[in-house]
Motif scaffolding. Structure first.
Motif, short mmCIF file in Angstrom:
data_model
loop_
_atom_site.label_atom_id
_atom_site.label_comp_id
_atom_site.label_asym_id
_atom_site.label_seq_id
_atom_site.Cartn_x
_atom_site.Cartn_y
_atom_site.Cartn_z
N PRO A 147 -32.94 44.90 130.89
CA PRO A 147 -32.20 45.56 131.64
C PRO A 147 -32.67 45.53 133.18
O PRO A 147 -31.82 45.61 134.00
CB PRO A 147 -32.81 46.97 131.11
CG PRO A 147 -32.87 46.53 129.71
CD PRO A 147 -33.59 45.38 129.70
N ASP A 148 -33.83 45.48 133.64
CA ASP A 148 -34.45 45.57 135.07
C ASP A 148 -33.98 43.90 135.59
O ASP A 148 -33.60 43.89 136.55
CB ASP A 148 -35.74 45.68 135.19
CG ASP A 148 -36.17 47.12 134.78
OD1 ASP A 148 -35.44 48.06 135.45
OD2 ASP A 148 -37.16 47.53 134.07
N HIS A 184 -31.43 42.30 134.63
CA HIS A 184 -30.01 42.15 134.61
C HIS A 184 -29.69 42.91 135.90
O HIS A 184 -28.61 42.64 136.48
CB HIS A 184 -29.31 42.85 133.42
CG HIS A 184 -27.99 43.26 133.36
ND1 HIS A 184 -27.52 44.74 133.45
CD2 HIS A 184 -26.87 42.65 133.44
CE1 HIS A 184 -26.42 44.90 133.65
NE2 HIS A 184 -25.88 43.60 133.69
N ARG A 185 -30.18 44.06 136.02
CA ARG A 185 -29.83 44.97 137.39
C ARG A 185 -30.02 44.00 138.54
O ARG A 185 -29.49 44.04 139.56
CB ARG A 185 -30.62 46.20 137.42
CG ARG A 185 -30.19 46.93 138.54
CD ARG A 185 -31.01 48.58 138.49
NE ARG A 185 -32.45 48.23 138.79
CZ ARG A 185 -33.15 48.58 137.75
NH1 ARG A 185 -33.08 48.57 136.72
NH2 ARG A 185 -34.49 48.09 138.00
N ASN A 191 -27.29 41.47 139.12
CA ASN A 191 -26.08 41.84 139.54
C ASN A 191 -25.89 42.61 140.69
O ASN A 191 -25.22 42.49 141.84
CB ASN A 191 -25.68 43.40 138.72
CG ASN A 191 -24.92 42.79 137.30
OD1 ASN A 191 -24.61 41.78 137.22
ND2 ASN A 191 -25.00 43.78 136.43
N THR A 192 -27.38 42.77 141.63
CA THR A 192 -27.49 43.21 142.96
C THR A 192 -27.41 41.96 143.69
O THR A 192 -26.31 41.98 144.70
CB THR A 192 -29.05 43.67 142.93
OG1 THR A 192 -29.05 44.90 142.27
CG2 THR A 192 -29.18 43.71 144.48
N GLU A 204 -19.85 41.16 138.43
CA GLU A 204 -21.05 41.42 137.50
C GLU A 204 -21.15 40.71 136.18
O GLU A 204 -20.01 40.69 135.94
CB GLU A 204 -21.32 42.95 137.41
CG GLU A 204 -21.43 43.75 138.90
CD GLU A 204 -21.86 45.23 138.72
OE1 GLU A 204 -21.63 45.74 137.60
OE2 GLU A 204 -22.46 45.70 139.56
N LEU A 243 -25.03 43.25 130.40
CA LEU A 243 -26.32 43.32 129.91
C LEU A 243 -26.19 42.50 128.50
O LEU A 243 -27.20 41.72 128.37
CB LEU A 243 -26.70 44.76 129.74
CG LEU A 243 -28.23 44.48 128.71
CD1 LEU A 243 -29.38 43.77 129.58
CD2 LEU A 243 -28.81 46.22 128.60
N TYR A 246 -35.62 42.05 142.12
CA TYR A 246 -36.23 42.48 141.02
C TYR A 246 -37.64 43.48 141.60
O TYR A 246 -37.89 44.07 140.84
CB TYR A 246 -36.79 41.17 140.19
CG TYR A 246 -37.51 41.58 139.09
CD1 TYR A 246 -36.94 42.61 137.98
CD2 TYR A 246 -38.67 41.01 138.55
CE1 TYR A 246 -37.52 42.71 136.62
CE2 TYR A 246 -39.28 41.28 137.48
CZ TYR A 246 -38.81 42.05 136.47
OH TYR A 246 -39.39 42.11 135.40
N ARG A 299 -38.19 50.01 135.98
CA ARG A 299 -37.53 51.35 135.70
C ARG A 299 -36.96 51.51 134.27
O ARG A 299 -37.07 52.48 133.64
CB ARG A 299 -36.19 51.55 136.83
CG ARG A 299 -35.60 52.79 136.58
CD ARG A 299 -34.65 52.73 137.70
NE ARG A 299 -33.36 51.91 137.33
CZ ARG A 299 -32.19 52.00 137.91
NH1 ARG A 299 -32.36 52.29 139.34
NH2 ARG A 299 -31.10 51.31 137.49
N ASP A 300 -36.38 50.51 133.80
CA ASP A 300 -35.64 50.47 132.42
C ASP A 300 -36.44 49.61 131.30
O ASP A 300 -35.84 49.43 130.26
CB ASP A 300 -34.27 50.04 132.49
CG ASP A 300 -33.49 51.23 133.55
OD1 ASP A 300 -33.67 52.34 133.19
OD2 ASP A 300 -32.76 50.54 134.31
#
Length: 224
Positions: free
Chosen positions: A20-21, A23-24, A27-28, A37, A40, A79, A85-86
């Motif tokens: 999840p992190d 992936h975030r 997408n950023t 985007e 996940l 990152y 966070r997740d």
């Protein structure tokens, strides 16, 4: 079956679900370049391949020799902003590690993740701080599938490599373990893509969840 004195683990996709992190962060970077985007579900199978695999997923042919370095740096910066966070343990991992401790079986981490990000994660996961060794992708001059990081972790743990098992979810993990002369265990619950062929990786064993390792070790009934 050789009874192990130590179990060495990959980190992403084996002990921790970091997808999840990661992936975030991807997408950023995609948003900063006006790219659509990815989900996940799309990112998870390639998460074990780190920034390179994820950026190839998001940018396709535009991730090339000219864009590789700046895109990778942008990903790592994104990152680094919040790498935990997740992120969570995979189901059963905390129980597994506690039972290994109770059975006096050492456990260590051998990951291709850079030290910067490994060190940022471990303080948030208490059970991982009891590892007998942590070897990262930049600890030595080589990384998996070279067996040297696994052999170094065995040395730090003061255990004969032949008395170590290595658990990981990627082909390079199994290759490194085999080349190090260790019993290998495929974490089939990890980040394995549809096009992968894990049945060809020649792992000694495969587990569909972390607690199945206790069955292999005959520690299912071990007292915590």
């Amino acid at each position: 079956m050789i009874k192990p004195e130590a179990i060495l683990f990959d980190l992403d996709g084996t002990l921790l679900d970091t997808a999840p992190d990661l992936h975030r962060a991807l997408n950023t970077v995609l948003a900063a370049h006006g790219r659509p985007e990815v989900t996940l579900q799309q990112a998870r199978p390639v998460a074990s391949h780190g920034s390179t695999g994820l950026l190839e997923l998001g940018f396709g042919d535009d991730f090339n020799e000219h864009s590789r370095l700046p895109l990778r740096q942008a990903f790592l910066d994104a990152y680094a902003d919040d790498p935990h966070r997740d992120t969570r343990y995979f189901a059963g991992v905390e129980t597994l590690l506690a039972k290994l401790q109770n059975a006096s079986i050492k456990y260590a981490i051998v990951t291709n993740k850079p030290t910067q990000f490994t060190d940022a994660l471990l303080p948030h996961f208490t059970q991982l701080q009891a590892s007998s060794a942590v070897v990262c992708g930049d600890t030595l001059k080589v990384a998996k599938p070279d067996p040297a990081p696994l052999l170094y972790a065995a040395q730090l743990s003061q255990v004969d490599p032949a008395r170590c098992w290595y658990v990981g979810d990627a082909e390079r993990d199994i290759e490194a373990g085999r080349r190090a002369g260790m019993t290998t265990v495929l974490a089939a619950y990890g980040y394995i893509a549809d096009h992968d062929q894990p049945d060809r990786w020649q792992a000694s064993y495969a587990i569909s969840d972390a607690l199945q390792l206790l069955d292999l070790l005959k520690l299912t009934d071990a007292v915590l």
